[in-house]
Write an enzyme that holds these catalytic residues in place. Sequence first.
Site, PDB file in Angstrom:
ATOM      1  N   ASP A  45     -10.414   3.263   1.742  1.00 11.73           N
ATOM      2  CA  ASP A  45     -10.538   2.635   2.918  1.00 11.73           C
ATOM      3  C   ASP A  45     -11.332   3.201   3.844  1.00 11.73           C
ATOM      4  O   ASP A  45     -12.440   2.969   4.398  1.00 11.73           O
ATOM      5  CB  ASP A  45      -9.195   1.919   3.726  1.00 11.73           C
ATOM      6  CG  ASP A  45      -8.803   0.987   3.171  1.00 11.73           C
ATOM      7  OD1 ASP A  45      -9.325   0.134   2.732  1.00 11.73           O
ATOM      8  OD2 ASP A  45      -7.584   0.627   3.445  1.00 11.73           O
ATOM      9  N   GLY A  61      -2.414   2.362  12.851  1.00  8.62           N
ATOM     10  CA  GLY A  61      -1.926   1.579  11.675  1.00  8.62           C
ATOM     11  C   GLY A  61      -2.636   2.282  10.061  1.00  8.62           C
ATOM     12  O   GLY A  61      -3.121   3.100  10.317  1.00  8.62           O
ATOM     13  N   LYS A 114       0.890  -1.166  -0.082  1.00  7.67           N
ATOM     14  CA  LYS A 114       0.132   0.053   0.096  1.00  7.67           C
ATOM     15  C   LYS A 114       0.714   1.105   0.037  1.00  7.67           C
ATOM     16  O   LYS A 114       0.459   2.411  -0.694  1.00  7.67           O
ATOM     17  CB  LYS A 114      -0.772   0.009   1.166  1.00  7.67           C
ATOM     18  CG  LYS A 114      -2.324  -0.868   1.087  1.00  7.67           C
ATOM     19  CD  LYS A 114      -3.235  -0.770   2.016  1.00  7.67           C
ATOM     20  CE  LYS A 114      -4.320  -1.803   1.714  1.00  7.67           C
ATOM     21  NZ  LYS A 114      -5.234  -1.674   3.089  1.00  7.67           N
ATOM     22  N   GLY A 129      -5.895   2.348  17.543  1.00  2.61           N
ATOM     23  CA  GLY A 129      -4.939   2.002  16.605  1.00  2.61           C
ATOM     24  C   GLY A 129      -4.460   3.233  15.852  1.00  2.61           C
ATOM     25  O   GLY A 129      -5.062   4.448  15.867  1.00  2.61           O
ATOM     26  N   ALA A 153      -5.209   1.326   8.741  1.00  2.00           N
ATOM     27  CA  ALA A 153      -6.649   1.413   8.760  1.00  2.00           C
ATOM     28  C   ALA A 153      -7.183   2.781   9.555  1.00  2.00           C
ATOM     29  O   ALA A 153      -7.691   3.530   9.196  1.00  2.00           O
ATOM     30  CB  ALA A 153      -7.255   0.041   9.140  1.00  2.00           C
TER      31      ALA A 153
HETATM   32  P1  NDP Z   1      -1.667  -2.517  11.124  1.00  2.00           P
HETATM   33  O1  NDP Z   1      -0.649  -3.438  10.925  1.00  2.00           O
HETATM   34  O2  NDP Z   1      -1.088  -1.351  10.011  1.00  2.00           O
HETATM   35  O3  NDP Z   1      -1.877  -1.809  12.443  1.00  2.00           O
HETATM   36  C1  NDP Z   1      -2.410  -2.498  13.312  1.00  2.00           C
HETATM   37  C2  NDP Z   1      -2.777  -1.690  14.690  1.00  2.00           C
HETATM   38  O4  NDP Z   1      -3.259  -2.532  15.607  1.00  2.00           O
HETATM   39  C3  NDP Z   1      -1.748  -0.930  15.284  1.00  2.00           C
HETATM   40  O5  NDP Z   1      -2.067   0.556  15.881  1.00  2.00           O
HETATM   41  C4  NDP Z   1      -1.261  -1.769  16.401  1.00  2.00           C
HETATM   42  O6  NDP Z   1      -0.819  -1.140  17.361  1.00  2.00           O
HETATM   43  C5  NDP Z   1      -2.782  -2.395  16.813  1.00  2.00           C
HETATM   44  N1  NDP Z   1      -2.593  -3.559  17.638  1.00  2.00           N
HETATM   45  C6  NDP Z   1      -2.185  -4.764  17.168  1.00  2.00           C
HETATM   46  N2  NDP Z   1      -2.294  -5.717  17.961  1.00  2.00           N
HETATM   47  C7  NDP Z   1      -2.542  -4.935  19.283  1.00  2.00           C
HETATM   48  C8  NDP Z   1      -2.691  -5.509  20.528  1.00  2.00           C
HETATM   49  N3  NDP Z   1      -2.587  -6.466  21.068  1.00  2.00           N
HETATM   50  N4  NDP Z   1      -2.941  -4.625  21.461  1.00  2.00           N
HETATM   51  C9  NDP Z   1      -2.842  -3.065  21.088  1.00  2.00           C
HETATM   52  N5  NDP Z   1      -2.919  -2.745  19.925  1.00  2.00           N
HETATM   53  C10 NDP Z   1      -2.766  -3.768  18.928  1.00  2.00           C
HETATM   54  O7  NDP Z   1      -2.846  -3.124  10.526  1.00  2.00           O
HETATM   55  P2  NDP Z   1      -4.327  -2.379   9.412  1.00  2.00           P
HETATM   56  O8  NDP Z   1      -4.262  -0.777  10.065  1.00  2.00           O
HETATM   57  O9  NDP Z   1      -3.959  -2.346   8.098  1.00  2.00           O
HETATM   58  O10 NDP Z   1      -5.346  -3.192  10.128  1.00  2.00           O
HETATM   59  C11 NDP Z   1      -6.040  -3.147  11.410  1.00  2.00           C
HETATM   60  C12 NDP Z   1      -7.269  -3.734  11.149  1.00  2.00           C
HETATM   61  O11 NDP Z   1      -8.316  -3.228  10.213  1.00  2.00           O
HETATM   62  C13 NDP Z   1      -7.246  -5.424  10.723  1.00  2.00           C
HETATM   63  O12 NDP Z   1      -8.073  -6.071  11.522  1.00  2.00           O
HETATM   64  C14 NDP Z   1      -7.694  -5.209   9.250  1.00  2.00           C
HETATM   65  O13 NDP Z   1      -8.285  -6.442   8.956  1.00  2.00           O
HETATM   66  C15 NDP Z   1      -8.829  -4.278   9.227  1.00  2.00           C
HETATM   67  N6  NDP Z   1      -8.967  -3.703   8.239  1.00  2.00           N
HETATM   68  C16 NDP Z   1     -10.316  -3.547   7.876  1.00  2.00           C
HETATM   69  C17 NDP Z   1     -10.761  -2.926   6.549  1.00  2.00           C
HETATM   70  C18 NDP Z   1     -12.181  -2.910   6.121  1.00  2.00           C
HETATM   71  O14 NDP Z   1     -12.510  -2.590   5.047  1.00  2.00           O
HETATM   72  N7  NDP Z   1     -13.106  -3.339   7.073  1.00  2.00           N
HETATM   73  C19 NDP Z   1      -9.695  -2.176   5.493  1.00  2.00           C
HETATM   74  C20 NDP Z   1      -8.464  -2.296   6.422  1.00  2.00           C
HETATM   75  C21 NDP Z   1      -8.168  -2.964   7.663  1.00  2.00           C
HETATM   76  P3  NDP Z   1       0.921  -0.870  17.651  1.00  2.00           P
HETATM   77  O15 NDP Z   1       1.191   0.325  16.777  1.00  2.00           O
HETATM   78  O16 NDP Z   1       1.005  -0.635  19.119  1.00  2.00           O
HETATM   79  O17 NDP Z   1       1.404  -2.199  17.076  1.00  2.00           O
END
Ligand code: NDP
Length: 289
Positions: free
Chosen positions: A110, A137, A74, A135, A139
């Site tokens: 998104d 990340g 991406k 979050g 999304a």
């Molecule tokens: P990223 O890997 O870019 O980001 C993940 C995020 O989740 C970070 O902020 C991370 O925090 C946090 N995180 C993960 N595990 C934990 C935990 N155990 N405790 C606290 N924070 C946690 O992923 P994406 O942003 O791409 O995706 C995030 C979610 O959104 C996914 O489930 C994905 O499937 C969903 N999504 C849904 C879409 C839709 O159309 N419905 C489109 C795109 C994504 P840290 O920075 O601390 O690691």
Amino acid sequence: MVNMAIKYQASLVAVLGQPVAENPTGVMQEAAFAACGLNWRYLNIEVPPAQLQAAIAAIRVLGFRGINLTIPHKVSVIPFLDELSSEARLIGAVNTVRRDGPRLIGENTDGKGFLRGLRQDAATDPKGKRVFLLGAGGAARAIATELILAGIAHLTIVNRGLERGQTLTAHLTANTQADVTFQPWDGTCVIPSDADILVNATSIGLYPDGKAMPDISLAAAKSDLLVCDAVFNPAVTPLLALAKDRGLPVLDGLSMLVYQGVIGFEMWTGVKAPESVMKEALAKALSQA
Ligand code: NDP
């Protein structure tokens, strides 16, 4: 009798990623093409990071009408495109590419998909609302950017990793007029009574860890707090189940997923997307997964 009017050359679109075998977007796009009588095909194509530049060159040569990008492409696709929409530039990531003649234009649907779900499925206009976003990340970046462009009053970003949360907050503060606060995720995050919308944009609750619950408390939340989850598999996450138990309105991640596809379909084909066909096809595919 051969019907000479039949066109045998399909228009092609694809998702490029690694892995892509489980990506369900094509199911809803193909259902939409069929419903609209369009001779289009959607392919899931696995592309390793080192081959992305060559893959984009191939997309140009083979005349693909558009593509989706998924993990891990991406951000890295950006140098290989001709132009970015202002939203994709602000988000810093591209999930959809459309073609304008020979030019490949990067878009990000998104956050737009989330916003459309908010308006259409949850009947909520984000303008003037106070939002808690879990979050920081990809999304979260997309959702935060579109919520800000839609005129929310305040955004609180809550993230486990300090640096990622602070970087996103600083980026949004520097590049928009938004009022954004970062709150480290330190123990249970209490959602305050003045929050209007809560969004989980972390991967907590995502299959195969579908029982995981973000460490939050809704005890102080107002009675009409809208609770949204970006996680779409399972559709009813533990967070949404808790919110429903408390009688709060909810918006699931399927809504965002369908509408990002709806917006992509319309960008590529110029045809109004058959939304209910797409939603049904996706729900069916995920229920069989
Ligand atoms: P990223 O890997 O870019 O980001 C993940 C995020 O989740 C970070 O902020 C991370 O925090 C946090 N995180 C993960 N595990 C934990 C935990 N155990 N405790 C606290 N924070 C946690 O992923 P994406 O942003 O791409 O995706 C995030 C979610 O959104 C996914 O489930 C994905 O499937 C969903 N999504 C849904 C879409 C839709 O159309 N419905 C489109 C795109 C994504 P840290 O920075 O601390 O690691």
